[in-house]
Structure formats: structure tokens, C-alpha cells
Design a protein around this motif. Structure first.
Motif, short mmCIF file in Angstrom:
data_model
loop_
_atom_site.label_atom_id
_atom_site.label_comp_id
_atom_site.label_asym_id
_atom_site.label_seq_id
_atom_site.Cartn_x
_atom_site.Cartn_y
_atom_site.Cartn_z
N LEU A 217 0.78 -1.13 -0.27
CA LEU A 217 -0.08 0.06 0.21
C LEU A 217 0.86 1.48 0.25
O LEU A 217 0.31 1.56 -0.62
N GLN A 220 2.28 1.58 -3.38
CA GLN A 220 0.49 2.27 -4.47
C GLN A 220 0.42 3.72 -4.39
O GLN A 220 0.22 4.36 -4.73
N HIS A 282 -12.73 -9.18 -1.27
CA HIS A 282 -13.65 -8.08 -0.84
C HIS A 282 -13.97 -8.07 0.86
O HIS A 282 -13.74 -6.74 0.64
N ALA A 285 -10.28 -6.54 2.05
CA ALA A 285 -10.24 -5.13 1.92
C ALA A 285 -10.85 -4.35 2.66
O ALA A 285 -10.41 -3.12 2.70
N PRO A 290 -6.98 -1.36 -0.56
CA PRO A 290 -7.91 -1.52 -1.67
C PRO A 290 -7.64 -3.16 -2.13
O PRO A 290 -6.78 -3.70 -1.69
N GLU A 291 -8.84 -3.55 -2.75
CA GLU A 291 -8.44 -4.99 -3.48
C GLU A 291 -7.47 -5.26 -4.20
O GLU A 291 -7.21 -6.56 -3.76
#
Length: 380
Positions: A217, A220, A282, A285, A290-291
Motif C-alpha cells: 500500500l 501504491q 473483497h 479489503a 484496496p482490493e
């Protein structure tokens, strides 16, 4: 003047304020642990602790615990026995130590949490039993701050690395150092929790960090870059999280323990079915990330989706806990070595597979268990 400045909250770094908040939160959660779980006499409540996250005004539980709650089967089965079911949410930033405190005070009966904290608890005299393995382990990631020209752990010698000590991912980090001929004293280790790490990395207070999927993450969001992960290492390096039970409760209440293990094996079988993959990603998350990050973390070519959720006590599980126990003791992380053979209790999973007609659903032995995996070469 210096002490006055240090006492001024306005002068504190954001990650320090976050650490104080988490300490206060930990105190509130410990208060939730107060009161009898199943400390003696007839069992009225089975209490399970699990890692949880705030989501839409409530708490969503991580992994199979969340599936167990959604399925509702365990609650119904216990109610037939006149027993209530209670779940205690624990933030990931304070998970292991807080769960160990709950076990030690006999305020919880079961918990789904990491291998290293469990070994610490057992070494300290807390009677735990691993009653159900959960999957094939979780990956860890080494992330460096933007602008730092580093390609491997050796390039970080002398740098400041954020590492939450005593958490499960400390073990793969230590193994990475050993494989590269390094030791903890070659770095300045900054002991802060994952929630405080992004601010510390962005501000330059640390040069790198070692995290679970939080590391993906960070990348990202453009706050750093991943330069290594346990996907490049032997399977034994991965952090494992399992279902542990308090030893005296397990031995004194085998029928109730069987119901709990049956519920987790049911949840594992549901999660392992390919058609449920989108729902699993899903749910994982929710309240976390995020997925796409969850899917990327799960993506590995050498582990099938079904085997990722295997609850079997195979050679890899036994070897992993022997390795963790020996490693923690040899490195002085615990004072007494844990007998991994006494920690593992496979009777309930064996029966659960029969109860749920799941014999043969998972492969009894992982292919990699028959041959040792090579240690990855040092990167520089």
C-alpha cells in the motif's frame, strides 16, 4: 527548556502522537477483556479474539474469523449447548501482545493470531495449543523511502529501519539479515507500530520499513518502493497466523473446542473454493486497503487458491514451528525454548474433516515439503 519542549504535544512528531493514541486504545481493549471468559465451572461463554479493523461504524474481523461470524454456524451450535459466543476485536498494531495478555489472564479462550507472539507467550508460561493451522502464511515486504538508492538489505546498513519489535514479521526480517551476513546492530531499528510508519517514512525519520501487505500500500501511494519480499524466500520465512486455544480450556472442554475448530475448517473450505475468491478478496479489503493490493499480495504461482486455506497439520506446519521456536531461542528473543511438538494439537482438525465430510478436500502433503528450499542469495 528541553524538557518543556518535549512535554509540549505540538512538538511531537505525528507518528509519536499515533503511538500514544494506540497505547490508550490498547488500554480500552484490555478493559474489554475483563470479566470471566471460561475461567472455571460450567462454561457460559466462549470468547474468541481476532484482528479487526473499523469499518462503516463497526468492526470487521480479519480472515477466517470474519467468515465464521458471517456464517453464524458456530453461534448456533454453541447456543444449543447453552453457551454464548463472544468476539473481541484487536487492532493489528497491538495485536500479539494484547492477545497474549488476554490468554495469560484467562479472559479469552481462543485467538487467531501470529506465530511469533504465540511462541513468546508459550515461552513465558502461557499454556497455548495450536488447534487449527490457517493457510500457507503471509508475505512481508521491505520498503525504502523515496529518493534512497537501495536495491537490497545490504544497501541499508547503517540506516534507520522501522520495525515493530515482537510482531510476527520480525522473524522473516531477522532471517533476511542472517542470509545476508548482517545483524540488527548493523542498523538503527526504530520500534514503531505499522500505523505510525507511513508518516515516519514520508518525513524521512526512517529510511526503510518492514511490513506485511501494508508495504504494498505504501508503494501504491507513492510513499516508497518495495525492494524485497518473502515471495523471494523459502516458504518457511512467511509469517503464519493460526487458531490457538488456551491449553486448560482445550483440555477441559474438548467438545466445545471441537465446535470452534469445525467452524474454522468450514470457513476455510468456503474460502478455498474458487468461486468465492472475489468475495474473499473483497472482505479482506474492508477497512484495510484496496482490493488490488489484497489480490497482489495473494498472487503466488506456487500456491493454489485452495491450498492457500489448508488447515492440515502437514510437514510444513510442524517444521515451521520448530524453526520459529529454535530461532527465537537462539537469537535471545525468548528465554526458554518452546517444544513445538507439544504446541501442535491436530486431533480437532482430524475430526473436523470427518465431521464436515472434507477428507481429501486439501492435499495431505505440500509438494515443497519433500525437499529443502534454497536460501536466496544476498542482494546488493
Amino acid at each position: 527548556m528541553a524538557s518543556a519542549k518535549a512535554g509540549n504535544p505540538k512538538s511531537w512528531a505525528p507518528w509519536a502522537i499515533g503511538a500514544v493514541v494506540l497505547v490508550l486504545l490498547a488500554g480500552l481493549i484490555l478493559f474489554q477483556f475483563r470479566g470471566p471468559a471460561s475461567a472455571g465451572g460450567a462454561v457460559r461463554t466462549v470468547t474468541i479474539a481476532g484482528i479487526a479493523y473499523p469499518y462503516q461504524g463497526g468492526q470487521t474481523y480479519n480472515g477466517l474469523t470474519g467468515v465464521v461470524i458471517e456464517q453464524g454456524w458456530l453461534k448456533e451450535q454453541l447456543a444449543r449447548q447453552g453457551v454464548q459466543l463472544a468476539f473481541t476485536p484487536v487492532p493489528t498494531a497491538v495485536g500479539g501482545p494484547l492477545i497474549n495478555e488476554g490468554f495469560s489472564g484467562k479472559r479469552i479462550d481462543f485467538a487467531s493470531y501470529g506465530d511469533f507472539p504465540a511462541i513468546i507467550a508459550v515461552s513465558g508460561g502461557v499454556p497455548l495449543k495450536l488447534v487449527a493451522p490457517i493457510g500457507q502464511g503471509q508475505n512481508s515486504y521491505l520498503v525504502v523511502r523515496n529518493g534512497l538508492a537501495a536495491r537490497g538489505i545490504a544497501d541499508l546498513k547503517g540506516k534507520r529501519i522501522a520495525l515493530h519489535r515482537g510482531r510476527p514479521w520480525e522473524l522473516p526480517f531477522s532471517k533476511l539479515l542472517d542470509a545476508n551476513g548482517l545483524k540488527l546492530t548493523d542498523f538503527t531499528i526504530v520500534n514503531i507500530n505499522p500505523a505510525a510508519t507511513p508518516a515516519a517514512l514520508a518525513s524521512g525519520n526512517v529510511d526503510a520499513t518492514f511490513l506485511l501487505s501494508d508495504g504494498l500500500l505504501l508503494e501504491q501511494k507513492g510513499m516508497g518502493r518495495v525492494i524485497w519480499s518473502t515471495k523471494e524466500a523459502p516458504a518457511d520465512w512467511k509469517m503464519r497466523a493460526e487458531l490457538f486455544g488456551r491449553g486448560d480450556f482445550v483440555d477441559g472442554n474438548p467438545a466445545l473446542t471441537q465446535l470452534v475448530v469445525d467452524a474454522y475448517v468450514r470457513a476455510a473450505a468456503w474460502s478455498a473454493r474458487e468461486e468465492n475468491r472475489p468475495a474473499v478478496i473483497h472482505d479482506a479489503a474492508r477497512g484495510t486497503m484496496p482490493e488490488a493490493i489484497i489480490a497482489r499480495d495473494y498472487a503466488e504461482s506456487n500456491v493454489t487458491w485452495r491450498e492457500r486455506f489448508s488447515p492440515l497439520f502437514n510437514a510444513d506446519v510442524a517444521g515451521h514451528y520448530r524453526s520459529v521456536a529454535a530461532y527465537a531461542f537462539d537469537r535471545g528473543l525468548v528465554r526458554s525454548e518452546v517444544d513445538a511438538g507439544k504446541l501442535l494439537d491436530d486431533r480437532f482438525v482430524t475430526q473436523a474433516l470427518r465431521n464436515l465430510k472434507l477428507d481429501g478436500f486439501w492435499t495431505p502433503t505440500n509438494a515443497v515439503a519433500d525437499k529443502p528450499e534454497p536460501v536466496p542469495p544476498a542482494r546488493s
